[in-house]
Design a protein around this motif. Structure first.
Motif, PDB file in Angstrom:
ATOM      1  N   THR A 175     -17.686  73.711 -63.847  1.00 18.15           N
ATOM      2  CA  THR A 175     -16.239  73.602 -63.253  1.00 18.15           C
ATOM      3  C   THR A 175     -15.067  74.213 -64.072  1.00 18.15           C
ATOM      4  OG1 THR A 175     -16.679  71.879 -61.795  1.00 18.15           O
ATOM      5  CG2 THR A 175     -14.233  72.403 -62.141  1.00 18.15           C
ATOM      6  N   LEU A 176     -15.133  73.724 -65.336  1.00 16.86           N
ATOM      7  CA  LEU A 176     -13.977  74.410 -66.434  1.00 16.86           C
ATOM      8  C   LEU A 176     -14.136  75.829 -66.536  1.00 16.86           C
ATOM      9  CD1 LEU A 176     -11.625  73.759 -68.264  1.00 16.86           C
ATOM     10  CD2 LEU A 176     -13.443  72.975 -70.053  1.00 16.86           C
ATOM     11  N   ASP A 177     -15.306  76.137 -66.696  1.00 17.14           N
ATOM     12  CA  ASP A 177     -15.812  77.454 -66.725  1.00 17.14           C
ATOM     13  C   ASP A 177     -15.330  78.207 -65.761  1.00 17.14           C
ATOM     14  OD1 ASP A 177     -16.622  79.967 -67.884  1.00 17.14           O
ATOM     15  OD2 ASP A 177     -18.641  79.417 -68.065  1.00 17.14           O
ATOM     16  N   LEU A 178     -15.653  77.975 -64.595  1.00 18.94           N
ATOM     17  CA  LEU A 178     -15.258  78.794 -63.427  1.00 18.94           C
ATOM     18  C   LEU A 178     -13.902  78.913 -63.237  1.00 18.94           C
ATOM     19  CD1 LEU A 178     -17.884  77.447 -60.936  1.00 18.94           C
ATOM     20  CD2 LEU A 178     -17.712  79.823 -61.644  1.00 18.94           C
ATOM     21  N   PHE A 179     -13.000  77.812 -63.588  1.00 16.81           N
ATOM     22  CA  PHE A 179     -11.640  77.800 -63.411  1.00 16.81           C
ATOM     23  C   PHE A 179     -10.905  78.535 -64.266  1.00 16.81           C
ATOM     24  CE2 PHE A 179      -7.472  75.624 -64.294  1.00 16.81           C
ATOM     25  CZ  PHE A 179      -6.886  75.797 -63.290  1.00 16.81           C
ATOM     26  N   LEU A 180     -11.340  78.469 -65.623  1.00 17.77           N
ATOM     27  CA  LEU A 180     -10.485  79.396 -66.699  1.00 17.77           C
ATOM     28  C   LEU A 180     -10.980  80.737 -66.366  1.00 17.77           C
ATOM     29  CD1 LEU A 180     -11.026  77.059 -69.839  1.00 17.77           C
ATOM     30  CD2 LEU A 180      -9.031  77.361 -68.412  1.00 17.77           C
ATOM     31  N   THR A 181     -11.989  81.005 -66.248  1.00 19.81           N
ATOM     32  CA  THR A 181     -12.745  82.400 -65.877  1.00 19.81           C
ATOM     33  C   THR A 181     -12.006  83.179 -64.672  1.00 19.81           C
ATOM     34  OG1 THR A 181     -14.801  82.142 -66.838  1.00 19.81           O
ATOM     35  CG2 THR A 181     -14.690  83.928 -65.221  1.00 19.81           C
ATOM     36  N   GLY A 182     -11.658  82.450 -63.698  1.00 10.09           N
ATOM     37  CA  GLY A 182     -10.798  82.680 -62.579  1.00 10.09           C
ATOM     38  C   GLY A 182      -9.414  83.139 -62.962  1.00 10.09           C
ATOM     39  N   LEU A 183      -8.736  82.260 -63.792  1.00 12.26           N
ATOM     40  CA  LEU A 183      -7.608  82.531 -64.106  1.00 12.26           C
ATOM     41  C   LEU A 183      -7.396  83.956 -64.855  1.00 12.26           C
ATOM     42  CD1 LEU A 183      -6.266  79.111 -65.203  1.00 12.26           C
ATOM     43  CD2 LEU A 183      -5.847  80.001 -63.198  1.00 12.26           C
ATOM     44  N   LEU A 184      -8.347  83.981 -65.964  1.00 18.48           N
ATOM     45  CA  LEU A 184      -8.379  85.187 -66.483  1.00 18.48           C
ATOM     46  C   LEU A 184      -8.674  86.493 -65.659  1.00 18.48           C
ATOM     47  CD1 LEU A 184     -10.590  84.390 -69.763  1.00 18.48           C
ATOM     48  CD2 LEU A 184      -8.189  84.568 -69.499  1.00 18.48           C
ATOM     49  N   ALA A 185      -9.416  86.362 -64.680  1.00 15.77           N
ATOM     50  CA  ALA A 185      -9.561  87.446 -63.922  1.00 15.77           C
ATOM     51  C   ALA A 185      -8.324  87.778 -63.124  1.00 15.77           C
ATOM     52  CB  ALA A 185     -10.808  87.318 -62.927  1.00 15.77           C
ATOM     53  N   GLY A 186      -7.552  86.844 -62.898  1.00 16.94           N
ATOM     54  CA  GLY A 186      -6.092  87.068 -61.953  1.00 16.94           C
ATOM     55  C   GLY A 186      -4.832  87.414 -62.847  1.00 16.94           C
ATOM     56  N   GLY A 187      -5.294  87.489 -63.964  1.00 17.72           N
ATOM     57  CA  GLY A 187      -4.276  87.847 -64.743  1.00 17.72           C
ATOM     58  C   GLY A 187      -3.893  87.271 -66.127  1.00 17.72           C
ATOM     59  N   GLY A 188      -4.627  85.974 -66.180  1.00 16.54           N
ATOM     60  CA  GLY A 188      -4.465  85.315 -67.460  1.00 16.54           C
ATOM     61  C   GLY A 188      -4.002  83.803 -67.446  1.00 16.54           C
ATOM     62  N   LEU A 189      -4.180  83.260 -68.572  1.00 16.58           N
ATOM     63  CA  LEU A 189      -3.863  81.792 -68.392  1.00 16.58           C
ATOM     64  C   LEU A 189      -2.179  81.498 -68.372  1.00 16.58           C
ATOM     65  CD1 LEU A 189      -6.364  80.292 -71.132  1.00 16.58           C
ATOM     66  CD2 LEU A 189      -6.869  80.876 -68.998  1.00 16.58           C
ATOM     67  N   PRO A 190      -1.974  80.800 -67.270  1.00 21.52           N
ATOM     68  CA  PRO A 190      -0.386  80.473 -67.362  1.00 21.52           C
ATOM     69  C   PRO A 190      -0.034  79.677 -68.286  1.00 21.52           C
ATOM     70  CG  PRO A 190      -1.604  79.077 -65.824  1.00 21.52           C
ATOM     71  CD  PRO A 190      -2.624  80.122 -66.306  1.00 21.52           C
ATOM     72  N   ASP A 191       1.403  79.771 -68.910  1.00 19.49           N
ATOM     73  CA  ASP A 191       1.942  79.250 -70.156  1.00 19.49           C
ATOM     74  C   ASP A 191       1.887  77.885 -69.769  1.00 19.49           C
ATOM     75  OD1 ASP A 191       2.459  81.693 -71.318  1.00 19.49           O
ATOM     76  OD2 ASP A 191       4.505  81.561 -70.355  1.00 19.49           O
ATOM     77  N   GLY A 192       1.949  77.178 -68.611  1.00 16.99           N
ATOM     78  CA  GLY A 192       2.055  75.943 -68.361  1.00 16.99           C
ATOM     79  C   GLY A 192       0.607  75.244 -68.099  1.00 16.99           C
ATOM     80  N   LEU A 193      -0.245  75.782 -68.386  1.00 20.19           N
ATOM     81  CA  LEU A 193      -1.823  75.275 -68.323  1.00 20.19           C
ATOM     82  C   LEU A 193      -1.941  74.025 -68.783  1.00 20.19           C
ATOM     83  CD1 LEU A 193      -4.564  75.820 -66.976  1.00 20.19           C
ATOM     84  CD2 LEU A 193      -5.085  76.808 -69.000  1.00 20.19           C
ATOM     85  N   VAL A 194      -2.454  73.096 -68.064  1.00 21.87           N
ATOM     86  CA  VAL A 194      -2.884  71.635 -68.764  1.00 21.87           C
ATOM     87  C   VAL A 194      -4.233  71.367 -68.229  1.00 21.87           C
ATOM     88  CG1 VAL A 194      -2.238  69.597 -69.053  1.00 21.87           C
ATOM     89  CG2 VAL A 194      -0.380  70.992 -68.577  1.00 21.87           C
ATOM     90  N   LEU A 195      -5.161  70.793 -68.972  1.00 22.15           N
ATOM     91  CA  LEU A 195      -6.437  70.616 -68.850  1.00 22.15           C
ATOM     92  C   LEU A 195      -6.530  69.018 -69.271  1.00 22.15           C
ATOM     93  CD1 LEU A 195      -8.456  73.474 -70.352  1.00 22.15           C
ATOM     94  CD2 LEU A 195      -7.697  73.060 -67.963  1.00 22.15           C
ATOM     95  N   THR A 196      -7.257  68.248 -68.475  1.00 29.12           N
ATOM     96  CA  THR A 196      -7.274  66.724 -68.681  1.00 29.12           C
ATOM     97  C   THR A 196      -8.812  66.523 -68.820  1.00 29.12           C
ATOM     98  OG1 THR A 196      -5.454  66.501 -67.274  1.00 29.12           O
ATOM     99  CG2 THR A 196      -6.832  64.548 -67.733  1.00 29.12           C
ATOM    100  N   LEU A 197      -9.149  65.764 -69.877  1.00 25.40           N
ATOM    101  CA  LEU A 197     -10.498  64.990 -70.125  1.00 25.40           C
ATOM    102  C   LEU A 197     -10.368  63.649 -70.004  1.00 25.40           C
ATOM    103  CD1 LEU A 197     -13.466  65.695 -71.063  1.00 25.40           C
ATOM    104  CD2 LEU A 197     -12.538  65.232 -73.321  1.00 25.40           C
ATOM    105  N   PRO A 198     -11.261  63.457 -68.778  1.00 22.47           N
ATOM    106  CA  PRO A 198     -11.073  61.881 -68.328  1.00 22.47           C
ATOM    107  C   PRO A 198     -12.235  60.831 -69.153  1.00 22.47           C
ATOM    108  CG  PRO A 198     -12.400  63.072 -66.747  1.00 22.47           C
ATOM    109  CD  PRO A 198     -11.888  64.056 -67.802  1.00 22.47           C
ATOM    110  N   LYS A 199     -12.201  59.807 -69.166  1.00 23.63           N
ATOM    111  CA  LYS A 199     -13.185  58.659 -69.418  1.00 23.63           C
ATOM    112  C   LYS A 199     -13.901  58.987 -70.654  1.00 23.63           C
ATOM    113  CE  LYS A 199     -14.190  57.364 -64.805  1.00 23.63           C
ATOM    114  NZ  LYS A 199     -13.225  57.639 -64.119  1.00 23.63           N
TER     115      LYS A 199
END
Length: 433
Positions: A176-200
């Motif tokens: 899921t993380l890979d798909l999300f980040l790859t999709g952001l790159l395909a859309g123009g890049g990682l936004p400045d305010g990107l935040v990822l959360t690792l639970p548990k």
């Protein structure tokens, strides 16, 4: 005549030294590695804005209009249950001298920027779905984030909470993380305010694995080293106290290798792990206070920020029930602010009015006293309280946080202190913004 150990004569009455310069140099060399380690582990405040809350939205419910929808629902709740300043003051016990300004600013905030930080949730709020369904949701989330960033309607901070790195869901979380980040790159890049959360998180090795995962993605995608960072959720007892009896949180921060941005307390998972009954699971329970005190001590000076958890009492139903939920939420937020937890979770649009009411009242009630103390400190004129540099850092930090969230205006802060944002940042020990 007095003489230095180095042999140079000193005039009478001017003082002298005994130690040779070489002694000072040897002490400096002896502590050089310690100096470097202090600078690495405790770099201080990052100098960026910290959101006052994080909103969690299930991945399948996230859409381009989610932020606006939350703001509209919050405004509707305010109109229905506290339509004017007097009504809001009556519900929350706001002082008369701030009630009007607070009510006005809450409404303006809900229209302008109702959500400061939003997390698209693929964990507890989403659950376990067929792989094809979660794949599609991850791709859709990336596309939607790209769209709202391009449209200028994204909150300042935005990202996902993936599934944890425990064996049962590890592969799913990584994909899921890979798909999300790859999709952001395909859309123009990682936004400045990107935040990822690792639970548990339970062991430092899980944090180290997340850091390695981020590094692998950066290398594969041609991103700068360290571009991807993440929050650590503190939801297990082992994260607080390890099997050897040592505090676990410092080890988690260290294992992140400089990629940890924040520690978020998970109210219900942690409380349940301690055996607290469902009726008593709350951010103000003693087990929560203990965990958050450990988090606070561990994170101090590291630049890793703190967030409180949430309440699950929702402000829905008849006005009497909404008011009761609002009073509870307002009290919890004010309690957290007094304990230096400047961020928390909000789980329902109806929590937004009391989140901002609590934050704005906190900063506005303290404005005059805070500004007066800081102005006296800078002018060295004294006053009723003898403040030290550490207190000046706290005073200026309060004013900066109030400015960041819209509780205060630059003109009123400068008018009371004579200090601009750059001056406040310098006193607070932050990089100039």
């Amino acid at each position: 005549m007095l003489k230095r150990a180095g042999g140079a004569a000193m005039p009478d009455g001017s003082g002298g030294t005994t130690l040779a310069d070489a002694v000072r140099e040897r002490i400096g060399a002896r502590l050089a590695a310690t100096d470097a380690e202090l600078a690495r582990r405790y770099p201080g405040d990052p100098g960026t804005r910290q959101p006052v809350h994080t909103v969690y939205v299930p991945a399948d419910a996230f859409a381009e209009d989610t932020v606006r929808s939350w703001g509209d629902q919050a405004l509707a709740a305010l109109d229905a249950h506290a339509p004017d300043a007097a009504a809001l003051a009556g519900v929350l016990g706001l002082p008369a001298d701030v009630a009007g300004t607070v009510h006005e600013r809450v409404r303006a905030k809900l229209r302008r920027e109702p959500v400061e930080d939003l997390r698209i949730d693929f964990e507890d709020g989403y659950g376990n779905r067929p792989d094809a369904e979660e794949d599609a949701a991850a791709v859709a989330a990336a596309r939607t984030v790209t769209a709202v960033v391009a449209a200028g309607t994204a909150p300042p901070y935005l990202g996902i909470r993936m599934k944890c790195l425990e064996a049962a869901v590890r592969d799913r979380g990584i994909r899921t993380l890979d798909l999300f980040l790859t999709g952001l790159l395909a859309g123009g890049g990682l936004p400045d305010g990107l935040v990822l959360t690792l639970p548990k998180v339970t062991f430092p090795e899980q944090v180290a694995a997340m850091a390695a995962l981020c590094g692998e993605f950066e290398r594969a995608a041609g991103l700068p080293n360290g571009r991807i960072r993440f929050e650590i959720q503190i939801e297990t007892t082992q994260a607080i106290l390890g099997p050897d009896g040592a505090a676990g949180v410092p080890r988690l921060i260290d294992a992140a290798g400089g990629r940890a941005t924040a520690l978020h307390y998970g109210t219900f998972d942690y409380s349940a792990a301690c055996g607290v009954g469902a009726a008593h699971q709350s951010p103000d329970h003693p087990v929560a206070d203990f965990a958050k005190a450990v988090m606070q001590a561990a994170a101090a000076g590291t630049g890793v920020r703190l967030s409180d958890g949430s309440t699950n009492v929702l402000p829905v139903g008849p006005t009497e029930r909404v008011h009761a939920a609002w009073r509870l939420h307002y009290g919890l937020v004010r309690r957290a602010l007094a304990r230096a937890y400047y961020q928390g979770w909000d789980m329902h649009p109806g929590h937004l009015p009391t989140r901002y009411a609590a934050v704005y009242a906190y900063y506005r009630e303290g404005l005059d006293a805070t500004a007066a103390r800081l102005a006296a400190y800078v002018a060295r004129t004294g006053g009723e309280v003898l403040d030290e540099p550490a207190t000046a850092r706290a005073l200026s930090g309060d004013l900066l946080r109030g400015l960041d969230c819209g509780a205060l205006d630059p003109a009123e802060v400068t008018g009371r202190t004579g200090l601009g944002p750059a001056d406040l940042a310098a006193l607070a020990g932050r990089p100039a913004r």
